[in-house]
Design a protein around this motif. Structure first.
Motif, PDB file in Angstrom:
ATOM      1  N   ASP A 148       1.296  -1.173  -0.567  1.00  0.00           N
ATOM      2  CA  ASP A 148      -0.213   0.045  -0.213  1.00  0.00           C
ATOM      3  C   ASP A 148       0.963   1.075  -0.172  1.00  0.00           C
ATOM      4  OD1 ASP A 148      -2.592  -1.686  -0.042  1.00  0.00           O
ATOM      5  OD2 ASP A 148      -2.880  -1.190   2.308  1.00  0.00           O
ATOM      6  N   GLY A 149       2.300   1.373   0.464  1.00  0.00           N
ATOM      7  CA  GLY A 149       3.142   2.029   0.666  1.00  0.00           C
ATOM      8  C   GLY A 149       3.854   2.472  -0.730  1.00  0.00           C
ATOM      9  N   CYS A 150       3.768   1.722  -1.066  1.00  0.00           N
ATOM     10  CA  CYS A 150       4.384   1.531  -2.891  1.00  0.00           C
ATOM     11  C   CYS A 150       4.270   2.345  -3.614  1.00  0.00           C
ATOM     12  CB  CYS A 150       4.984  -0.082  -2.604  1.00  0.00           C
ATOM     13  SG  CYS A 150       6.262  -0.288  -3.624  1.00  0.00           S
ATOM     14  N   ARG A 151       5.052   3.181  -4.274  1.00  0.00           N
ATOM     15  CA  ARG A 151       4.890   4.010  -5.700  1.00  0.00           C
ATOM     16  C   ARG A 151       5.239   3.989  -6.595  1.00  0.00           C
ATOM     17  NH1 ARG A 151       0.794   4.006  -3.296  1.00  0.00           N
ATOM     18  NH2 ARG A 151       0.880   5.100  -1.260  1.00  0.00           N
ATOM     19  N   ARG A 152       6.167   3.087  -6.413  1.00  0.00           N
ATOM     20  CA  ARG A 152       6.667   3.027  -7.829  1.00  0.00           C
ATOM     21  C   ARG A 152       7.806   1.350  -8.373  1.00  0.00           C
ATOM     22  NH1 ARG A 152       9.931   6.247  -5.143  1.00  0.00           N
ATOM     23  NH2 ARG A 152      11.740   5.044  -5.622  1.00  0.00           N
ATOM     24  N   SER A 153       7.981   1.173  -7.466  1.00  0.00           N
ATOM     25  CA  SER A 153       8.476  -0.555  -7.602  1.00  0.00           C
ATOM     26  C   SER A 153       8.571  -1.033  -6.452  1.00  0.00           C
ATOM     27  CB  SER A 153       9.728  -0.802  -8.837  1.00  0.00           C
ATOM     28  OG  SER A 153      10.903   0.029  -7.780  1.00  0.00           O
ATOM     29  N   ALA A 154       8.418  -2.876  -6.340  1.00  0.00           N
ATOM     30  CA  ALA A 154       8.683  -3.471  -5.185  1.00  0.00           C
ATOM     31  C   ALA A 154       9.298  -5.344  -6.013  1.00  0.00           C
ATOM     32  CB  ALA A 154       7.018  -4.552  -5.375  1.00  0.00           C
ATOM     33  N   VAL A 155      10.469  -5.441  -5.863  1.00  0.00           N
ATOM     34  CA  VAL A 155      11.219  -6.320  -6.651  1.00  0.00           C
ATOM     35  C   VAL A 155      11.678  -7.885  -5.445  1.00  0.00           C
ATOM     36  CG1 VAL A 155      12.234  -4.741  -8.112  1.00  0.00           C
ATOM     37  CG2 VAL A 155      13.134  -5.235  -6.141  1.00  0.00           C
ATOM     38  N   HIS A 156      11.580  -9.110  -6.177  1.00  0.00           N
ATOM     39  CA  HIS A 156      11.538  -9.342  -5.268  1.00  0.00           C
ATOM     40  C   HIS A 156      12.894 -10.242  -5.666  1.00  0.00           C
ATOM     41  CE1 HIS A 156      10.831 -12.408  -2.244  1.00  0.00           C
ATOM     42  NE2 HIS A 156       9.593 -13.316  -2.787  1.00  0.00           N
ATOM     43  N   LEU A 157      13.775 -10.791  -4.593  1.00  0.00           N
ATOM     44  CA  LEU A 157      14.845 -12.180  -5.153  1.00  0.00           C
ATOM     45  C   LEU A 157      14.393 -13.521  -4.070  1.00  0.00           C
ATOM     46  CD1 LEU A 157      16.557 -12.596  -6.757  1.00  0.00           C
ATOM     47  CD2 LEU A 157      18.556 -11.876  -4.927  1.00  0.00           C
ATOM     48  N   GLU A 158      14.233 -14.418  -4.940  1.00  0.00           N
ATOM     49  CA  GLU A 158      14.235 -15.745  -4.304  1.00  0.00           C
ATOM     50  C   GLU A 158      15.900 -16.605  -4.417  1.00  0.00           C
ATOM     51  OE1 GLU A 158      10.363 -17.417  -4.989  1.00  0.00           O
ATOM     52  OE2 GLU A 158       9.615 -15.954  -4.701  1.00  0.00           O
ATOM     53  N   MET A 159      16.020 -17.039  -3.620  1.00  0.00           N
ATOM     54  CA  MET A 159      17.346 -17.888  -3.784  1.00  0.00           C
ATOM     55  C   MET A 159      17.224 -19.116  -3.189  1.00  0.00           C
ATOM     56  SD  MET A 159      19.946 -14.770  -3.555  1.00  0.00           S
ATOM     57  CE  MET A 159      19.411 -14.062  -1.289  1.00  0.00           C
ATOM     58  N   ARG A 160      16.109 -19.627  -2.477  1.00  0.00           N
ATOM     59  CA  ARG A 160      15.682 -21.051  -2.163  1.00  0.00           C
ATOM     60  C   ARG A 160      15.674 -22.179  -3.275  1.00  0.00           C
ATOM     61  NH1 ARG A 160      16.604 -21.548   2.654  1.00  0.00           N
ATOM     62  NH2 ARG A 160      15.425 -23.524   2.809  1.00  0.00           N
ATOM     63  N   ASP A 161      15.990 -23.213  -2.806  1.00  0.00           N
ATOM     64  CA  ASP A 161      15.235 -24.735  -3.898  1.00  0.00           C
ATOM     65  C   ASP A 161      13.666 -24.934  -3.355  1.00  0.00           C
ATOM     66  OD1 ASP A 161      17.324 -24.192  -6.116  1.00  0.00           O
ATOM     67  OD2 ASP A 161      18.102 -24.891  -4.478  1.00  0.00           O
ATOM     68  N   MET A 162      13.703 -24.350  -2.199  1.00  0.00           N
ATOM     69  CA  MET A 162      12.271 -24.838  -1.160  1.00  0.00           C
ATOM     70  C   MET A 162      11.712 -24.127  -0.346  1.00  0.00           C
ATOM     71  SD  MET A 162      10.245 -27.830  -0.227  1.00  0.00           S
ATOM     72  CE  MET A 162       9.334 -28.474   0.495  1.00  0.00           C
ATOM     73  N   TYR A 163      10.828 -23.568  -0.374  1.00  0.00           N
ATOM     74  CA  TYR A 163       9.799 -22.973   0.878  1.00  0.00           C
ATOM     75  C   TYR A 163       8.709 -23.513   1.449  1.00  0.00           C
ATOM     76  CZ  TYR A 163      12.207 -19.019  -1.812  1.00  0.00           C
ATOM     77  OH  TYR A 163      13.589 -18.304  -2.289  1.00  0.00           O
ATOM     78  N   THR A 164       8.292 -23.468   2.863  1.00  0.00           N
ATOM     79  CA  THR A 164       7.330 -23.632   2.738  1.00  0.00           C
ATOM     80  C   THR A 164       7.153 -25.397   2.673  1.00  0.00           C
ATOM     81  OG1 THR A 164       5.881 -23.019   2.095  1.00  0.00           O
ATOM     82  CG2 THR A 164       6.810 -21.240   3.647  1.00  0.00           C
ATOM     83  N   PRO A 165       7.236 -26.867   2.799  1.00  0.00           N
ATOM     84  CA  PRO A 165       6.779 -27.398   2.375  1.00  0.00           C
ATOM     85  C   PRO A 165       5.758 -27.810   3.249  1.00  0.00           C
ATOM     86  CG  PRO A 165       8.494 -27.861   4.196  1.00  0.00           C
ATOM     87  CD  PRO A 165       8.223 -26.339   4.467  1.00  0.00           C
TER      88      PRO A 165
END
Length: 170
Positions: A12-29
């Motif tokens: 909601d506070g973001c105005r221009r960009s939101a970027v996400h880097l994921e580097m894992r091979d497993m999440y929330t099994p």
């Protein structure tokens, strides 16, 4: 920053960009969607992740660019294959741009030790995970050197990564 903003508050506070880097091979099994996918149980990702989908649609609708890059080991794990199959049904229709980078092509990049989101090049939200992929919590950092490191790491990965439509998991 002492308070723990929710994703809704960060977006909601973001105005221009939101970027996400994921580097894992497993999440929330223990994620029910992942368990269903492994069992071959059909599900609608938009309905299963309706809150996320609506949040991204609203964010992109305000003119915010949302990009996600994933560094993955190949051959990919079952979890990454699950993410790959869900991405064109959830992330991309919501308005995210998604790219994939095989880990072997990231060896010469300087990367932070944890997955992160950068919002408007002003703050970083690190996600902390256990070795098995269980989510442990978040950390919000506004220190300019950390924001700059994460932003430049994301852009280096993004430049090298392959658009979702062109990536073929090994």
């Amino acid at each position: 920053m002492t308070e723990r903003p929710t994703f809704d508050e960060l977006f909601d506070g973001c105005r221009r960009s939101a970027v996400h880097l994921e580097m894992r091979d497993m999440y929330t099994p223990d994620d029910p969607a992942y368990i269903d996918w492994k069992a071959g149980v059909p599900f609608d990702p938009v309905e299963r992740f309706r809150d996320w989908y609506d949040l991204i649609v609203a964010t992109v609708g305000r003119g915010v660019e949302v990009r996600r890059a994933r560094i993955v080991s190949e051959p990919v794990t079952d979890f990454i294959r699950h993410e790959f199959e869900v991405t064109p049904l959830l992330n991309i229709p919501a308005g995210e741009r998604v790219r994939w980078l095989p880990r072997r092509l990231a060896s010469d990049l300087a990367l932070p030790g944890n997955d992160f989101w950068v919002f408007d090049d002003r703050l970083v939200r690190f996600g902390h995970f256990a070795g098995d992929g269980d989510y442990l919590g978040q950390e919000i950092v506004e220190e300019s050197a950390v924001v700059k490191l994460c932003s430049s790491a994301f852009e280096a990965v993004w430049e090298r990564a392959v658009d979702h439509q062109d990536y073929r998991p090994q």
